[in-house]
Design a protein around this motif. Structure first.
Motif, PDB file in Angstrom:
ATOM      1  N   GLU A 198       0.834  -1.207   0.000  1.00 60.02           N
ATOM      2  CA  GLU A 198       0.000   0.000   0.000  1.00 60.02           C
ATOM      3  C   GLU A 198       0.867   1.255   0.000  1.00 60.02           C
ATOM      4  O   GLU A 198       0.495   2.280  -0.609  1.00 60.02           O
ATOM      5  N   SER A 201       2.008   1.734  -3.607  1.00 57.27           N
ATOM      6  CA  SER A 201       0.933   1.921  -4.584  1.00 57.27           C
ATOM      7  C   SER A 201       0.864   3.312  -5.217  1.00 57.27           C
ATOM      8  O   SER A 201       0.673   3.419  -6.434  1.00 57.27           O
ATOM      9  N   VAL A 227      -3.964  -4.768  -4.615  1.00 59.60           N
ATOM     10  CA  VAL A 227      -3.420  -3.427  -4.409  1.00 59.60           C
ATOM     11  C   VAL A 227      -3.083  -2.847  -5.781  1.00 59.60           C
ATOM     12  O   VAL A 227      -2.347  -3.473  -6.551  1.00 59.60           O
TER      13      VAL A 227
END
Length: 320
Positions: A198, A201, A227
């Motif tokens: 995350e 990302s 993700v």
């Protein structure tokens, strides 16, 4: 009308003996001398000569004084038989010479540019010192092209990383290296003790082309974790990728094999072993293929103790 069966002679169980005796008599001009040279009795030599004359239907010798000389037919047979006899008699020595000469010759190895650049230098150096007469050729090819070269027998073996091993190939992993996220030192993720998918990302990734294993692993991992991620740039070669990351053009996920002391000043690296499997490297050969002595010698050098992880910025470990 069928032809009468040709006569059978007991000496035919070993055709070489009468031909060897015949050639010795031609060379020495005497049955007794030929018998001494071959460590057999004179009658045995005479019987073998008589059997040859019956089989070929020709007189092979005529006496010239105290010496036996070949007739025209005998001279013809001698010219035909001598290379055969000498070839068989010298077979053992010739074979030993050929076997000892197998260390020379050629060796063709397929590997991608990263493997050639980071993994193979010490192995190639050790091989060249041990086998200076072997002409070694490294074929720069990505994994898919390397397997094609194996199937075509254009190379003896391949060194690299494989995810899916085809049924006709054999893959033996030898080294394993840790997956690493690399960023510039001033990047927000550079100081994080633990980086998640995350966290990565929002930032664009610089990855090798889609055909290569690194791209496939990154895509698979993010997809399975659900993700989202973006690819800012596709470019071949880890040195180029590291340079672009250092310039702030994006982040990348690389194997620790490519991180060395020179990278410490320009890149920060964080382990991603919690999300990505370690990357194996090893030997790929075609099943059933005969491996030459030089190929076996090269494979014997592909061992963990020849590659030292301490040369790298991050602790990519190697294991059997």
């Amino acid at each position: 009308m069928t032809a009468p069966p040709s006569p059978r002679f007991s000496y035919k169980s070993d055709r070489l003996k009468p031909l060897r005796a015949f050639c010795q008599v031609v060379r020495l001009g005497s049955v007794s001398r030929a018998a001494e040279a071959l460590f057999v009795s004179q009658p045995a030599i005479s019987l073998q000569l008589q059997a040859l004359e019956r089989e070929y239907g020709a007189h092979l010798f005529e006496r010239s004084g105290r010496r036996l000389s070949p007739t025209r037919e005998g001279q013809l047979l001698f010219e035909m038989a001598q290379p055969l006899v000498e070839g068989v008699d010298g077979l053992a020595a010739s074979f030993k010479d050929k076997v000892s000469g197998l260390d020379a010759g050629e060796l063709n190895v397929a590997a991608n540019s990263s493997t050639i650049l980071y993994l193979l230098p010490r192995i190639v150096d050790a091989f060249r010192r041990a086998h200076p007469d072997v002409r070694l050729t490294l074929h720069n090819a990505i994994s898919a092209d390397g397997t094609d070269l194996l199937r075509e027998d254009a190379v003896d073996l391949a060194v690299g990383s494989m995810l899916d091993v085809p049924a006709d190939l054999s893959y033996e992993p030898v080294y394993r290296f840790e997956p690493m996220l690399i960023t510039p030192h001033d990047h927000p993720l550079a100081s994080k003790s633990r980086v998640t998918l995350e966290d990565i990302s929002p930032y664009g990734l610089i990855l090798p082309p889609r055909r290569q294993i690194t791209y496939r692993l990154v895509d698979l991992t993010f997809q399975q974790a659900r993700v989202p991620y973006t690819v800012a740039l596709e470019v071949g070669g880890w040195e180029v990728i590291k340079q672009y990351v250092a310039m702030g053009m994006g982040l990348s996920i690389v194997s620790s094999i490519c991180l060395g002391d020179a990278d410490r000043g320009r890149l920060a690296a964080r382990s991603l072993s919690a999300y990505f499997p370690s990357r194996s490297y090893g030997v790929v050969v075609r099943k059933g293929k005969y491996l030459s002595p030089q190929a076996r010698a090269f494979i014997a050098l592909i061992r963990p103790d020849l590659f030292h992880p301490r040369d790298h910025d991050q602790p990519g470990h190697s294991e059997r």
